[in-house]
Design an enzyme around this catalytic site. Structure first.
Site, PDB file in Angstrom:
ATOM      1  N   LYS A 192       2.004  -2.613   8.993  1.00  8.29           N
ATOM      2  CA  LYS A 192       3.208  -1.791   8.711  1.00  8.29           C
ATOM      3  C   LYS A 192       4.334  -2.334   9.282  1.00  8.29           C
ATOM      4  O   LYS A 192       4.317  -2.735  10.606  1.00  8.29           O
ATOM      5  CB  LYS A 192       2.910  -0.533   9.235  1.00  8.29           C
ATOM      6  CG  LYS A 192       4.020   0.446   9.383  1.00  8.29           C
ATOM      7  CD  LYS A 192       3.868   1.953   9.460  1.00  8.29           C
ATOM      8  CE  LYS A 192       4.778   2.735  10.158  1.00  8.29           C
ATOM      9  NZ  LYS A 192       4.517   4.354  10.149  1.00  8.29           N
ATOM     10  N   GLY A 194       7.410   4.232   3.508  1.00 10.48           N
ATOM     11  CA  GLY A 194       7.945   5.385   3.962  1.00 10.48           C
ATOM     12  C   GLY A 194       9.402   5.221   4.784  1.00 10.48           C
ATOM     13  O   GLY A 194      10.096   4.032   4.082  1.00 10.48           O
ATOM     14  N   LYS A 195       9.988   6.187   5.277  1.00  7.63           N
ATOM     15  CA  LYS A 195      11.599   5.885   5.793  1.00  7.63           C
ATOM     16  C   LYS A 195      11.559   4.899   6.722  1.00  7.63           C
ATOM     17  O   LYS A 195      12.482   4.403   6.665  1.00  7.63           O
ATOM     18  CB  LYS A 195      11.809   7.118   6.391  1.00  7.63           C
ATOM     19  CG  LYS A 195      12.127   8.528   5.574  1.00  7.63           C
ATOM     20  CD  LYS A 195      12.977   9.691   5.978  1.00  7.63           C
ATOM     21  CE  LYS A 195      12.180  10.587   6.899  1.00  7.63           C
ATOM     22  NZ  LYS A 195      11.074  11.116   6.147  1.00  7.63           N
ATOM     23  N   PHE A 196      10.308   4.603   7.455  1.00  5.64           N
ATOM     24  CA  PHE A 196      10.544   3.414   8.425  1.00  5.64           C
ATOM     25  C   PHE A 196      10.127   2.272   8.088  1.00  5.64           C
ATOM     26  O   PHE A 196      10.291   1.261   8.502  1.00  5.64           O
ATOM     27  CB  PHE A 196       9.792   4.262   9.908  1.00  5.64           C
ATOM     28  CG  PHE A 196      10.341   5.526  10.094  1.00  5.64           C
ATOM     29  CD1 PHE A 196      11.777   5.509  10.785  1.00  5.64           C
ATOM     30  CD2 PHE A 196       9.788   6.785   9.809  1.00  5.64           C
ATOM     31  CE1 PHE A 196      12.374   6.984  11.067  1.00  5.64           C
ATOM     32  CE2 PHE A 196      10.462   7.974  10.211  1.00  5.64           C
ATOM     33  CZ  PHE A 196      11.418   8.233  10.720  1.00  5.64           C
ATOM     34  N   GLY A 197       8.838   2.448   7.397  1.00 10.89           N
ATOM     35  CA  GLY A 197       7.995   1.144   7.267  1.00 10.89           C
ATOM     36  C   GLY A 197       7.585   0.708   5.720  1.00 10.89           C
ATOM     37  O   GLY A 197       7.394   1.607   5.016  1.00 10.89           O
ATOM     38  N   ASP A 218       4.402  15.257  12.298  1.00 16.34           N
ATOM     39  CA  ASP A 218       4.757  15.058  10.841  1.00 16.34           C
ATOM     40  C   ASP A 218       3.742  15.198   9.930  1.00 16.34           C
ATOM     41  O   ASP A 218       3.446  14.555   8.876  1.00 16.34           O
ATOM     42  CB  ASP A 218       5.420  13.499  10.766  1.00 16.34           C
ATOM     43  CG  ASP A 218       5.867  13.208   9.549  1.00 16.34           C
ATOM     44  OD1 ASP A 218       6.448  13.996   9.021  1.00 16.34           O
ATOM     45  OD2 ASP A 218       6.195  11.856   9.134  1.00 16.34           O
ATOM     46  N   VAL A 270       4.092  -0.711   4.007  1.00 17.47           N
ATOM     47  CA  VAL A 270       2.622  -1.427   4.459  1.00 17.47           C
ATOM     48  C   VAL A 270       2.094  -1.982   3.678  1.00 17.47           C
ATOM     49  O   VAL A 270       2.223  -1.714   2.105  1.00 17.47           O
ATOM     50  CB  VAL A 270       1.890  -0.040   4.786  1.00 17.47           C
ATOM     51  CG1 VAL A 270       0.584  -0.201   5.230  1.00 17.47           C
ATOM     52  CG2 VAL A 270       2.682   1.194   5.755  1.00 17.47           C
ATOM     53  N   LEU A 298       0.904  -1.268  -0.160  1.00 19.44           N
ATOM     54  CA  LEU A 298       0.134  -0.018  -0.002  1.00 19.44           C
ATOM     55  C   LEU A 298       0.825   1.183  -0.074  1.00 19.44           C
ATOM     56  O   LEU A 298       0.460   2.334  -0.387  1.00 19.44           O
ATOM     57  CB  LEU A 298      -0.827  -0.020   1.017  1.00 19.44           C
ATOM     58  CG  LEU A 298      -2.014  -1.032   1.297  1.00 19.44           C
ATOM     59  CD1 LEU A 298      -2.420  -1.220   2.801  1.00 19.44           C
ATOM     60  CD2 LEU A 298      -3.180  -0.854   0.383  1.00 19.44           C
ATOM     61  N   GLY A 299       2.036   1.116   0.434  1.00 27.10           N
ATOM     62  CA  GLY A 299       2.727   2.226   0.520  1.00 27.10           C
ATOM     63  C   GLY A 299       4.312   1.975   1.252  1.00 27.10           C
ATOM     64  O   GLY A 299       4.390   0.848   1.854  1.00 27.10           O
TER      65      GLY A 299
HETATM   66  P1  ATP Z   1       7.368   8.360   6.649  1.00 27.37           P
HETATM   67  O1  ATP Z   1       8.477   8.321   5.731  1.00 27.37           O
HETATM   68  O2  ATP Z   1       6.333   9.207   6.036  1.00 27.37           O
HETATM   69  O3  ATP Z   1       7.597   8.807   8.070  1.00 27.37           O
HETATM   70  P2  ATP Z   1       6.515   5.760   7.461  1.00 27.37           P
HETATM   71  O4  ATP Z   1       7.734   4.946   7.273  1.00 27.37           O
HETATM   72  O5  ATP Z   1       6.307   6.194   9.067  1.00 27.37           O
HETATM   73  O6  ATP Z   1       6.526   7.170   6.477  1.00 27.37           O
HETATM   74  P3  ATP Z   1       3.490   5.549   6.833  1.00 27.37           P
HETATM   75  O7  ATP Z   1       3.646   6.957   6.689  1.00 27.37           O
HETATM   76  O8  ATP Z   1       2.852   5.080   8.058  1.00 27.37           O
HETATM   77  O9  ATP Z   1       5.317   5.176   7.191  1.00 27.37           O
HETATM   78  O10 ATP Z   1       3.259   4.846   5.513  1.00 27.37           O
HETATM   79  C1  ATP Z   1       3.847   4.776   4.473  1.00 27.37           C
HETATM   80  C2  ATP Z   1       2.716   5.067   3.369  1.00 27.37           C
HETATM   81  O11 ATP Z   1       1.828   3.781   3.237  1.00 27.37           O
HETATM   82  C3  ATP Z   1       1.840   6.024   3.461  1.00 27.37           C
HETATM   83  O12 ATP Z   1       2.112   7.301   2.910  1.00 27.37           O
HETATM   84  C4  ATP Z   1       0.548   5.477   3.022  1.00 27.37           C
HETATM   85  O13 ATP Z   1       0.486   5.763   1.150  1.00 27.37           O
HETATM   86  C5  ATP Z   1       0.543   4.112   2.961  1.00 27.37           C
HETATM   87  N1  ATP Z   1      -0.114   3.718   4.249  1.00 27.37           N
HETATM   88  C6  ATP Z   1       0.057   3.575   5.635  1.00 27.37           C
HETATM   89  N2  ATP Z   1      -0.728   3.286   6.316  1.00 27.37           N
HETATM   90  C7  ATP Z   1      -1.789   2.838   5.595  1.00 27.37           C
HETATM   91  C8  ATP Z   1      -3.088   2.174   5.830  1.00 27.37           C
HETATM   92  N3  ATP Z   1      -3.585   1.884   6.819  1.00 27.37           N
HETATM   93  N4  ATP Z   1      -3.979   2.001   4.726  1.00 27.37           N
HETATM   94  C9  ATP Z   1      -3.738   2.361   3.713  1.00 27.37           C
HETATM   95  N5  ATP Z   1      -2.306   2.828   3.094  1.00 27.37           N
HETATM   96  C10 ATP Z   1      -1.479   3.067   4.251  1.00 27.37           C
END
Ligand code: ATP
Length: 345
Positions: A67, A47-50, A159, A52, A44-45
């Protein structure tokens, strides 16, 4: 045929995705695979940390999101534990709900509700989507509702950026705030300073390493609103250092022609958020009481705000952020590779 969003609020019920749950981090390494099937092919996506992905609860066939965050240092575990702790306090329809949590030693996995409509800005730039000032109001109102709830629970998100605002469905008008990875509990008696965030959205007090407060989120809300209405990023420079320097100067304007069509109330709303002194910014509650957002409830009355806004600049903005995200993901992978290399020595 162009799609116009339903401008009556709320578009659908705001039922919680599931009953509130008591979340305890499960540490049995087998429990994740016995309870959930993570669909790694349905990402689904990232990010820098996770990373999903979609996932399915085996007992109920409920579709959720998982995630996965790789734990390299003890500090990483602490940060995810903080994210879980914050989410436990945030039961609200505008905020992503936590369903379960696991720690298998190498990864921590957060099971959350699935927010299926994709990122708000991606949806808005779709050729079929008609963006009007009224539609922007509907989104900004919900964003402020989510932030207000967080702030009443003494949580600062830290954030707030477009990628962290998701649409609940692909056709409705509800949105939810996600990603509490950098969020902090706020105690007015304790001075907290942080040195992280995304340069374009971060408040001057973060860049200056001064005390953060709930007003820190409100600055970012102002930046998001400015971009949604105009497609322009108010503090963007040629590089991060220049962007951060623009933020600390807190100088910006509505001179671009994109603002010609925008109402005085909308400009007043942004003007009362993008103020260098955090104490002078509107709170989330003030935003909800601001005349611009109050009109969101009686949208039919504001006919002038029904004109389609140009999305050319907003498209450019989203494409640039996509690139930036891809670069960040590559850098994160490189870091991971480097740390695995070190661990293997
Ligand atoms: P960042 O680099 O922004 O800190 P992160 O590693 O903390 O990101 P998230 O922002 O929680 O990760 O998730 C990354 C991407 O995954 C989001 O921008 C979104 O597009 C997708 N995503 C996250 N959670 C969900 C969810 N519950 N349902 C659908 N898509 C999601």
């Amino acid at each position: 045929m162009s799609k116009k969003i339903d401008e009556t609020e709320p578009d659908q019920e705001d039922d919680p995705p599931f009953e509130p749950r008591t979340i305890v981090i499960r540490k049995d390494p087998k429990s994740l695979s016995s309870l959930y099937h993570i669909m790694e092919d349905k990402e689904l996506g990232r990010g820098k940390f996770g990373t999903v992905c979609k996932c399915k609860e085996k007992a109920t066939s409920r579709i959720l999101a998982a995630k996965t965050i790789n734990i390299k240092r003890p500090q990483d575990r602490k940060e995810v534990e903080n994210e879980i702790d914050v989410m436990r306090h945030l039961q609200h329809p505008r905020l992503l709900q936590l369903y379960d949590a696991f720690d298998d030693g190498t990864n921590m996995i957060l099971i959350t509700e699935l927010v299926a409509g994709g990122e708000l800005f991606e949806r808005v730039i779709d050729d079929e989507f008609i963006l009007t000032e009224n539609v922007c109001k509907i989104f900004m109102r919900q964003i402020c509702e989510g932030v207000e709830f967080m702030h009443t629970k003494s949580v600062i998100h830290l954030d707030m950026k477009p990628e962290n605002i998701l649409c609940v469905t692909q056709s409705g008008n509800r949105v939810k705030l996600i990603d509490f990875g950098l969020a902090r509990h706020y105690d007015p008696a304790v001075e907290v300073k942080v040195m992280f965030g995304t340069p374009e959205f971060v408040a001057p007090e973060v860049v200056n390493f001064e005390r953060i407060t709930p007003a820190t989120d409100m600055w970012s809300v102002g930046v998001i609103c400015y971009i949604l209405l105009s497609g322009l990023s108010p503090f963007m420079g040629d590089n991060d250092a220049e962007t951060l320097s623009n933020v600390t100067q807190a100088e910006w304007d509505f001179n671009d022609e994109s603002f010609d069509e925008i109402s005085a109330d909308a400009k007043d709303f942004i003007t009362k958020l993008l103020i260098k002194d955090p104490a002078k910014r509107m709170t989330a509650k003030d935003c909800l009481n601001h005349k611009w957002l109050k009109q969101a409830k009686t949208v039919a009355a504001a006919k002038d705000s029904n004109k389609a806004l140009s999305k050319v600049k907003l498209k450019r903005f989203v494409i640039r952020r996509r690139w930036q995200k891809a670069v960040n993901a590559i850098l994160a992978l490189r870091r991971m590779g480097a740390s695995i290399g070190v661990a293997g020595k």
